[in-house]
Write a protein that holds these residues in place. Structure first.
Motif, PDB file in Angstrom:
ATOM      1  N   HIS A 232       0.809  -0.892  -0.113  1.00  0.00           N
ATOM      2  CA  HIS A 232       0.079   0.213  -0.159  1.00  0.00           C
ATOM      3  C   HIS A 232       0.483   1.173   0.307  1.00  0.00           C
ATOM      4  CE1 HIS A 232      -3.433   2.590   0.743  1.00  0.00           C
ATOM      5  NE2 HIS A 232      -2.157   3.204   1.943  1.00  0.00           N
ATOM      6  N   PRO A 233       0.862   2.435  -0.919  1.00  0.00           N
ATOM      7  CA  PRO A 233      -0.086   2.259  -1.837  1.00  0.00           C
ATOM      8  C   PRO A 233      -0.363   1.937  -3.136  1.00  0.00           C
ATOM      9  CG  PRO A 233       0.333   4.350  -1.568  1.00  0.00           C
ATOM     10  CD  PRO A 233       1.714   3.829  -0.785  1.00  0.00           C
ATOM     11  N   HIS A 234       1.862   1.453  -3.233  1.00  0.00           N
ATOM     12  CA  HIS A 234       0.881   0.758  -5.017  1.00  0.00           C
ATOM     13  C   HIS A 234       0.721  -0.807  -4.993  1.00  0.00           C
ATOM     14  CE1 HIS A 234       3.920   4.404  -5.048  1.00  0.00           C
ATOM     15  NE2 HIS A 234       4.364   4.344  -3.735  1.00  0.00           N
ATOM     16  N   THR A 235      -0.228  -0.869  -5.181  1.00  0.00           N
ATOM     17  CA  THR A 235      -0.942  -1.995  -5.071  1.00  0.00           C
ATOM     18  C   THR A 235      -0.785  -2.951  -5.873  1.00  0.00           C
ATOM     19  OG1 THR A 235      -3.247  -1.563  -5.262  1.00  0.00           O
ATOM     20  CG2 THR A 235      -2.426  -1.776  -3.211  1.00  0.00           C
ATOM     21  N   ASP A 236      -1.196  -1.769  -7.484  1.00  0.00           N
ATOM     22  CA  ASP A 236      -1.072  -2.852  -8.726  1.00  0.00           C
ATOM     23  C   ASP A 236       0.407  -2.864  -8.846  1.00  0.00           C
ATOM     24  OD1 ASP A 236      -3.415  -2.438  -9.065  1.00  0.00           O
ATOM     25  OD2 ASP A 236      -3.073  -0.518 -10.528  1.00  0.00           O
ATOM     26  N   ALA A 237       1.640  -2.849  -7.865  1.00  0.00           N
ATOM     27  CA  ALA A 237       2.693  -3.321  -7.731  1.00  0.00           C
ATOM     28  C   ALA A 237       3.348  -4.796  -7.876  1.00  0.00           C
ATOM     29  CB  ALA A 237       3.797  -2.562  -7.287  1.00  0.00           C
ATOM     30  N   THR A 238       4.353  -5.570  -8.563  1.00  0.00           N
ATOM     31  CA  THR A 238       4.229  -6.775  -8.402  1.00  0.00           C
ATOM     32  C   THR A 238       5.899  -6.987  -8.588  1.00  0.00           C
ATOM     33  OG1 THR A 238       4.246  -9.447  -8.862  1.00  0.00           O
ATOM     34  CG2 THR A 238       3.689  -7.529 -10.560  1.00  0.00           C
ATOM     35  N   ARG A 266      -2.244 -12.401  -6.058  1.00  0.00           N
ATOM     36  CA  ARG A 266      -4.390 -12.229  -7.130  1.00  0.00           C
ATOM     37  C   ARG A 266      -3.518 -13.350  -7.528  1.00  0.00           C
ATOM     38  NH1 ARG A 266      -4.294  -6.526  -5.529  1.00  0.00           N
ATOM     39  NH2 ARG A 266      -3.939  -5.834  -7.436  1.00  0.00           N
ATOM     40  N   ASP A 267      -2.707 -12.657  -8.362  1.00  0.00           N
ATOM     41  CA  ASP A 267      -1.663 -13.345  -9.898  1.00  0.00           C
ATOM     42  C   ASP A 267      -1.737 -14.838  -9.635  1.00  0.00           C
ATOM     43  OD1 ASP A 267      -1.744 -11.180 -10.993  1.00  0.00           O
ATOM     44  OD2 ASP A 267       0.429 -10.223 -11.320  1.00  0.00           O
ATOM     45  N   ALA A 268      -1.236 -15.372  -8.876  1.00  0.00           N
ATOM     46  CA  ALA A 268      -0.656 -16.664  -8.708  1.00  0.00           C
ATOM     47  C   ALA A 268      -1.982 -17.240  -8.015  1.00  0.00           C
ATOM     48  CB  ALA A 268      -0.215 -16.640  -6.951  1.00  0.00           C
ATOM     49  N   THR A 269      -3.052 -16.491  -7.222  1.00  0.00           N
ATOM     50  CA  THR A 269      -4.160 -17.004  -7.049  1.00  0.00           C
ATOM     51  C   THR A 269      -4.838 -17.465  -8.204  1.00  0.00           C
ATOM     52  OG1 THR A 269      -4.931 -16.288  -4.868  1.00  0.00           O
ATOM     53  CG2 THR A 269      -6.757 -17.398  -5.620  1.00  0.00           C
ATOM     54  N   ALA A 270      -4.978 -16.063  -9.130  1.00  0.00           N
ATOM     55  CA  ALA A 270      -5.508 -17.242 -10.916  1.00  0.00           C
ATOM     56  C   ALA A 270      -5.002 -18.312 -11.322  1.00  0.00           C
ATOM     57  CB  ALA A 270      -5.226 -15.341 -11.319  1.00  0.00           C
ATOM     58  N   CYS A 271      -3.927 -18.206 -11.332  1.00  0.00           N
ATOM     59  CA  CYS A 271      -3.052 -19.483 -11.063  1.00  0.00           C
ATOM     60  C   CYS A 271      -3.303 -20.846 -10.884  1.00  0.00           C
ATOM     61  CB  CYS A 271      -1.520 -19.236 -11.703  1.00  0.00           C
ATOM     62  SG  CYS A 271      -0.905 -17.514 -13.246  1.00  0.00           S
ATOM     63  N   GLY A 272      -3.983 -20.596  -9.964  1.00  0.00           N
ATOM     64  CA  GLY A 272      -3.996 -21.886  -8.134  1.00  0.00           C
ATOM     65  C   GLY A 272      -3.062 -21.985  -7.747  1.00  0.00           C
TER      66      GLY A 272
END
Ligand code: NAP
Length: 312
Positions: A232-238, A266-272
């Motif tokens: 936070h607040p750079h929540t689009d960074a990874t 979020r990205d990792a969850t989307a890949c299972g």
């Protein structure tokens, strides 16, 4: 004789109002725990520990103590003379207090940093024990995955203070087949590899630049983000934008606790993949300090609820 755990009223946990509404007046028997850091005003530790003290009806108080770097030795000596049960230690003093301790845990020695001081009393003699509870706090959420992690390839993003505790925890617990530090500043990572060499009998620690890390990211069973990227607040960074490199046989652990669901997770969850956020570690490293000060387990559910009340 006052006991540090002397209950004020019933020690039994009961539904209680939010901390802000709970009256607590320190008295002549109140025992203190401190936080030595600079600055300390924004720390969550007072909320965490005072919530636990209040929930358990204990006559203890946790206070944030801003200590300038030049004054750290005097402040540590003051813990003894002022009758503190102990303290936490945060930036920038975690390394500086190390030589001021009378004894160190294996974790503090290996990581080269103390985040918890326990004032041990024997009659009139007080000795200072330094520990690093980030190691235990980090490991606890991984315990359900221990079987899958033994001898597995692993990767850590970053090579700062938290990465040091994580690397030691993984080396000493899971004997990883490989442990890759994916970094932007190799020189800092080289120091980490050199300092942890005594715990890396198999020579599994290695450094790759982020630009060359894709094969290691894909191969890792466990990925740990020990950078602030995504906080936070750079929540689009990874730390790893190529989400296609994640898979459903991976565990992805982000030490960041705000937000709880980082873009990495979020990205990792989307890949299972299985995911773990940093809030559990934050609470569990505090719990590992708490029990050493008062010989009583922290009511972690109450602490989690208090953190939720303030937006975590
Ligand atoms: P630190 O000592 O400052 O180290 C930060 C690391 O991240 C360094 O290796 C740094 O690389 C790297 N880094 C910073 N920005 C980067 C970027 N844009 N791209 C790539 N790498 C970057 O900090 P720390 O104390 O280790 O803390 C790291 C994170 O862990 C923080 O978000 C902190 O909140 C979190 N943490 C959580 C807990 C918990 O209980 N959940 C406990 C401790 C820490 P350089 O060397 O190149 O600067």
């Amino acid at each position: 004789m006052a006991s540090s755990n002397m209950a004020k009223g019933s020690a039994k946990e009961s539904p209680s109002p939010p901390l802000s509404l709970s009256p607590f007046l320190p008295d002549g028997e109140t025992r203190l725990v401190g936080l030595l850091g600079y600055p300390v005003a924004h720390s969550l530790s007072p909320l965490i520990h005072n919530t636990a003290f209040r929930a358990q009806g204990l006559n203890n108080l946790y206070v944030a103590l801003p200590v300038a770097p030049a004054d750290v030795a005097e402040a540590v000596a003051g813990l003894k003379t002022l009758g503190f049960l102990g303290s936490n230690v945060t930036i920038p003093h975690k390394q500086a207090v190390l030589p001021l301790m009378d004894a160190l845990s294996a974790e503090a020695q290996a990581v080269g940093a103390v985040n918890t001081i326990v004032c041990r009393r024997d009659g009139d003699t007080v000795t200072l024990y330094g520990d690093n509870t980030d190691v235990a706090g980090f490991l606890e959420p991984l315990s359900p995955f221990a079987g899958a992690l033994h001898s597995a390839p692993m990767l850590i993003f970053g090579a700062g203070g938290a990465a040091r505790a994580v690397a030691y925890a993984l080396l000493s617990t899971f004997a990883p087949r490989s442990l890759t530090l994916a970094v932007r500043t190799p020189a800092r990572a080289e120091n980490l590899v050199r300092d942890l060499a005594p715990y890396d009998a198999g020579g599994v620690l290695r450094i790759v630049s982020l630009a060359d890390a894709a094969p290691s990211v894909r191969a890792a069973r466990l990925l740990v983000n020990a950078t602030p990227v995504g906080m936070h607040p750079h929540t689009d960074a990874t730390p790893w934008p190529d989400a296609a490199d994640f898979s459903d046989d991976q565990i992805v652990y982000d030490l960041i606790y705000k937000p709880e669901q980082t873009r990495l997770l979020r990205d990792a969850t989307a890949c299972g993949a299985h995911t773990l956020g940093g809030l559990a570690m934050l609470i569990l490293q505090a719990a590992a300090s708490y029990i050493q000060w008062i010989s009583q387990a922290m009511p972690v559910d109450r602490v989690r609820a208090a953190l939720r009340e303030v937006g975590f």
